[in-house]
Design a protein around this motif. Structure first.
Motif, PDB file in Angstrom:
ATOM      1  N   ARG A 124       0.830  -1.204   0.000  1.00 41.40           N
ATOM      2  CA  ARG A 124       0.000   0.000   0.000  1.00 41.40           C
ATOM      3  C   ARG A 124       0.871   1.263   0.000  1.00 41.40           C
ATOM      4  O   ARG A 124       0.576   2.221  -0.718  1.00 41.40           O
ATOM      5  N   THR A 125       1.923   1.253   0.799  1.00 43.14           N
ATOM      6  CA  THR A 125       2.812   2.418   0.839  1.00 43.14           C
ATOM      7  C   THR A 125       3.454   2.648  -0.524  1.00 43.14           C
ATOM      8  O   THR A 125       3.564   3.790  -0.983  1.00 43.14           O
ATOM      9  N   ILE A 126       3.856   1.566  -1.167  1.00 43.31           N
ATOM     10  CA  ILE A 126       4.488   1.684  -2.479  1.00 43.31           C
ATOM     11  C   ILE A 126       3.503   2.232  -3.508  1.00 43.31           C
ATOM     12  O   ILE A 126       3.839   3.108  -4.303  1.00 43.31           O
ATOM     13  N   GLU A 127       2.287   1.742  -3.487  1.00 39.52           N
ATOM     14  CA  GLU A 127       1.317   2.116  -4.510  1.00 39.52           C
ATOM     15  C   GLU A 127       0.637   3.451  -4.232  1.00 39.52           C
ATOM     16  O   GLU A 127       0.370   4.224  -5.152  1.00 39.52           O
ATOM     17  N   LEU A 128       0.346   3.726  -2.939  1.00 38.27           N
ATOM     18  CA  LEU A 128      -0.476   4.896  -2.609  1.00 38.27           C
ATOM     19  C   LEU A 128       0.173   5.809  -1.573  1.00 38.27           C
ATOM     20  O   LEU A 128      -0.500   6.638  -0.970  1.00 38.27           O
ATOM     21  N   GLY A 129       1.464   5.675  -1.374  1.00 37.16           N
ATOM     22  CA  GLY A 129       2.125   6.445  -0.319  1.00 37.16           C
ATOM     23  C   GLY A 129       2.649   7.797  -0.735  1.00 37.16           C
ATOM     24  O   GLY A 129       3.287   8.490   0.063  1.00 37.16           O
ATOM     25  N   GLY A 130       2.434   8.176  -1.992  1.00 39.30           N
ATOM     26  CA  GLY A 130       2.917   9.479  -2.434  1.00 39.30           C
ATOM     27  C   GLY A 130       4.428   9.580  -2.471  1.00 39.30           C
ATOM     28  O   GLY A 130       4.993  10.671  -2.309  1.00 39.30           O
ATOM     29  N   LEU A 131       5.100   8.473  -2.706  1.00 39.68           N
ATOM     30  CA  LEU A 131       6.562   8.471  -2.728  1.00 39.68           C
ATOM     31  C   LEU A 131       7.088   9.133  -3.999  1.00 39.68           C
ATOM     32  O   LEU A 131       6.419   9.159  -5.033  1.00 39.68           O
ATOM     33  N   ARG A 132       8.284   9.652  -3.906  1.00 45.07           N
ATOM     34  CA  ARG A 132       9.021  10.131  -5.071  1.00 45.07           C
ATOM     35  C   ARG A 132      10.270   9.235  -5.174  1.00 45.07           C
ATOM     36  O   ARG A 132      11.163   9.323  -4.340  1.00 45.07           O
ATOM     37  N   VAL A 133      10.275   8.372  -6.169  1.00 46.65           N
ATOM     38  CA  VAL A 133      11.331   7.376  -6.296  1.00 46.65           C
ATOM     39  C   VAL A 133      12.251   7.773  -7.447  1.00 46.65           C
ATOM     40  O   VAL A 133      11.833   7.778  -8.612  1.00 46.65           O
ATOM     41  N   TYR A 134      13.485   8.099  -7.119  1.00 49.25           N
ATOM     42  CA  TYR A 134      14.468   8.519  -8.117  1.00 49.25           C
ATOM     43  C   TYR A 134      15.314   7.303  -8.486  1.00 49.25           C
ATOM     44  O   TYR A 134      16.102   6.808  -7.684  1.00 49.25           O
ATOM     45  N   THR A 135      15.127   6.819  -9.705  1.00 48.13           N
ATOM     46  CA  THR A 135      15.751   5.568 -10.129  1.00 48.13           C
ATOM     47  C   THR A 135      17.036   5.810 -10.906  1.00 48.13           C
ATOM     48  O   THR A 135      17.435   6.954 -11.152  1.00 48.13           O
ATOM     49  N   ALA A 170       5.842  11.488   1.103  1.00 50.77           N
ATOM     50  CA  ALA A 170       4.878  12.462   0.597  1.00 50.77           C
ATOM     51  C   ALA A 170       5.156  13.872   1.094  1.00 50.77           C
ATOM     52  O   ALA A 170       4.729  14.852   0.472  1.00 50.77           O
ATOM     53  N   GLN A 171       5.908  13.987   2.198  1.00 49.30           N
ATOM     54  CA  GLN A 171       6.234  15.303   2.737  1.00 49.30           C
ATOM     55  C   GLN A 171       7.566  15.829   2.196  1.00 49.30           C
ATOM     56  O   GLN A 171       8.044  16.883   2.620  1.00 49.30           O
TER      57      GLN A 171
END
Length: 689
Positions: A290-301, A498-499
């Motif tokens: 859930r955190t991965i899909e809906l956690g508002g993350l910004r993932v820099y690959t 998300a923050q």
């Protein structure tokens, strides 16, 4: 008469006193009740304000490559980067007293009650921004008393524990604007194709009017109604003195250009790579689904978009469209382990199974550089001679036999050097070396190269019959390419929540796991795969693609009856290609066996075409001498195929080749370190001399 009057007066005073007492008690009880609610709300502390938000994935140059949204576009923006026009428009039309009330606008509530009574129906709302925010965060939209009471309680908790700015920021980032867009950033992108910070007054006033009825006031659904709503917003902004009449008229008359399209589209770029990133988020950061899909993350690959496009194009153009054969490609930066391109199959929509990270396939002769590195550590040199001939090996205390064969049953029937054995991929030489080292020693070396897949302890291990994942094979070559330093495949550079807080950042690891000098000697021998000077009883295995290569590469091909491989590298890029069928069908057609080499050559040449040519830099404790490939001895001027070969200093041959001329006459040419050699055109035309 006077007596009666006096008694009535006394009774009236009693009633008044009783009413006052009851009122005071009721007021006290109400006060205690409200105070208790406030205390309870404070004790509970701030309610969690996390809402489902899209996780966004970025490439290595910070371009968006995908997101997980499940139909809801949500992106959190700080209040300071949201257009002031939109902030003012929202306050003006939704809650003019927002900064002065404590969650409830009592005057507005009273006005709404009066209006509803006059109309005998609900015609006017009185919800503040805080109330709307509480409703969107914690409650459904049903119109029951319990929901109203819960809304009031959450409103109190928000006001007690968060500043007005935090509440306003949360509201603007969670309110629904229609068409799947939640929050001002998603709405700005959808309606106007720009970020929320760049909205003009005209755009902001149009957008601020939508939340009252996203379907009713969407300019894409009903422009006239949306335009009237915009006028109401502008009028409210005038009353609040946010803008002047002139500004309102200009905004109202501005022609708006609507996009009607979400800017970020999921899984259109490198879908197999994105799946690998999500798996890394689970395994490395221990994040739940859930955190991965809906956690508002910004993932820099680590994805290099250019290399990814080259890889996908190589597969599409080289393999016939009607073929059912599958393939995988992994490209890495050998210095950091960053995975820069990844192809897990030919069509993600048809099969999301990631053959680059999940499939375990026989690596064939691509395992030999690991075997020969172990041999170098145990006394071998590039000139070590062994006989290439049909051989049967006894093992398991002479209880079992093993009879390997060379490709097309070709043998030198004479001694050949290690350098030539690698270039021609001689299987007899490899198995003899394995028996010299011992199976346990070789398996230990395989693990030193970062391969964790369980190995079968059998003689055919030297020929790559024990399955390994493509990404592990490419990573093992990265360790050779970087001079023996440990690297692991990395997909993620940094993750923010998300923050905007950094919750993960990749750290460099500097650990030497191989001998740097021997790693360079191994690399230099692998360049011989493409050097015709090492042709012998057969041509070098890289001969079919040699003409396509414009710079120095180290590499090794490999094949079994069901698998075809090519792995190779420059100082800055390592890539490997696997080709085969999912069900393990045999590769019968010659064209199928050649796909891996062709795709690898095409990918490498196009990927490094925009980079300066770099040679492999020799280490401090190696010596380069010219060797006759046939004898493995120091070449003389009569050895026409002499090849510059590197040895760990002190292990280079001392004898001169006597097969092509007089013994003891060395080639008189200064060995210049590779990185210091002049460009080819200066050497030919004697420029600068």
């Amino acid at each position: 008469m006077e007596l009666i009057t006096g008694q009535r007066f006394k009774q009236t005073r009693k009633y008044i006193r009783a009413i006052i007492m009851i009122s005071a008690m009721a007021f006290l009880l109400l006060f205690l009740f409200l105070f208790s609610i406030l205390i309870y709300a404070k004790i509970l502390g701030p309610p969690p304000i996390a809402v489902p938000q899209s996780t966004i994935y970025y490439s290595d140059n910070n371009r968006v490559i995908g997101e997980s949204s499940h139909g809801q576009k949500r992106y959190w923006e700080k209040l300071e980067v949201i257009s002031p026009h939109l902030i003012n428009a929202t306050i003006a039309v939704e809650d003019r007293q927002f900064f002065t009330h404590h969650g409830f606008d009592l005057k507005r509530i009273a006005g709404a009650i009066v209006a509803d009574i006059r109309a005998m129906s609900k015609v006017q709302g009185a919800s503040t921004i805080t109330q709307q925010y509480a409703r969107s965060l914690f409650l459904e939209n049903d119109k029951t008393w319990s929901r109203k009471l819960n809304e009031a309680f959450y409103t109190i908790r928000l006001e007690l524990n968060y500043s007005k700015e935090e509440i306003l920021e949360g509201y603007l980032n969670t309110i629904y604007y229609g068409h799947g867009a939640y929050g001002v950033q998603a709405a700005s992108q959808y309606y106007f194709g720009k970020n929320a910070k760049d909205l003009s007054l005209a755009e902001a006033s149009m957008l601020a009017g939508i939340p009252k009825g996203p379907t009713l006031y969407s300019p894409l659904e009903n422009f006239d109604r949306a335009k009237n709503r915009q006028q109401i917003v502008l009028t409210s902004m005038i009353k609040k003195k946010f803008i002047t009449n002139k500004q309102a008229n200009e905004a109202s008359s501005n022609s708006l250009l609507f996009k009607g399209k979400h800017l970020i589209v999921q899984n259109h770029t490198a879908p197999y790579f994105q799946d690998a990133v999500k798996q890394a988020l689970k395994s490395q950061l221990q994040l739940d689904e859930r955190t991965i899909e809906l956690g508002g993350l910004r993932v820099y690959t680590t994805l290099n978009e250019r290399q990814q496009q080259i890889a996908e194009k190589s597969f599409a153009t080289i393999i016939s469209a009607d073929s059912t054969i599958q393939g995988a490609l992994v490209a890495m930066n050998p210095e950091t382990g960053a995975v820069q391109a990844l192809v897990g199959g030919r069509d993600y929509q048809t099969s999301p199974f990631n053959r680059a990270t999940q499939a375990v396939r026989q690596p064939g002769s691509t395992i030999k550089p690991l075997l020969y590195y172990a041999a170098l550590e145990n006394g071998y040199t590039p000139s070590t001679m062994l006989k290439s001939e049909k051989t049967t090996f006894n093992y398991n205390h002479d209880q079992s036999t093993y009879t390997p064969s060379n490709y097309n049953h070709q043998y030198a029937n004479d001694e050949i050097t290690l350098a030539q054995a690698i270039a021609l991929s001689d299987n007899i030489y490899a198995v003899k070396t394995l028996f010299y080292l011992g199976l346990d020693s070789f398996i230990h070396t395989i693990h030193r190269f970062g391969i964790t897949t369980e190995m079968k302890s059998v003689p055919s291990l030297a020929l790559g019959t024990s399955g390994i994942k493509a990404i592990e094979m490419v990573n093992s070559y990265s360790i050779l390419a970087n001079g023996g330093k440990r690297v692991t495949p990395i997909f993620i550079k940094k993750v923010e929540n998300a923050q905007g807080e950094v919750i993960f950042e990749q750290q460099d690891v500097d650990e030497q796991v191989l001998d740097a000098d021997q790693a360079f000697v191994m690399t230099q021998m692998l360049t011989g795969v493409f050097d015709e000077k090492l042709n012998g009883y057969a041509k070098v295995t890289g001969n079919s693609i040699r003409s396509k290569l414009t710079r120095t590469y180290a590499g090794k091909s490999g094949s079994t009856s069901t698998d075809s491989w090519m792995i190779g590298y420059t100082p800055k890029l390592v890539s490997g290609v696997w080709i085969g069928y999912d069900k393990g069908n045999k590769l019968e057609k010659p064209v199928e066996k050649g796909y891996a080499k062709k795709i690898w050559a095409d990918f490498m040449e196009n990927s490094v075409s925009n980079q300066p040519v770099q040679e492999f830099k020799e280490t401090n404790n190696v010596t380069g001498v010219y060797i006759d490939p046939e004898s493995g001895k120091l070449a003389t001027p009569d050895c026409l195929g002499a090849r510059l070969t590197y040895f760990v200093t002190g292990t280079e041959p001392k004898e001169f080749c006597s097969s092509h001329g007089k013994d003891g006459e060395p080639i008189v040419e200064e060995i210049v370190p590779l990185e210091k050699k002049k460009p080819w055109y200066k050497r030919i035309f004697k420029l600068g001399e």
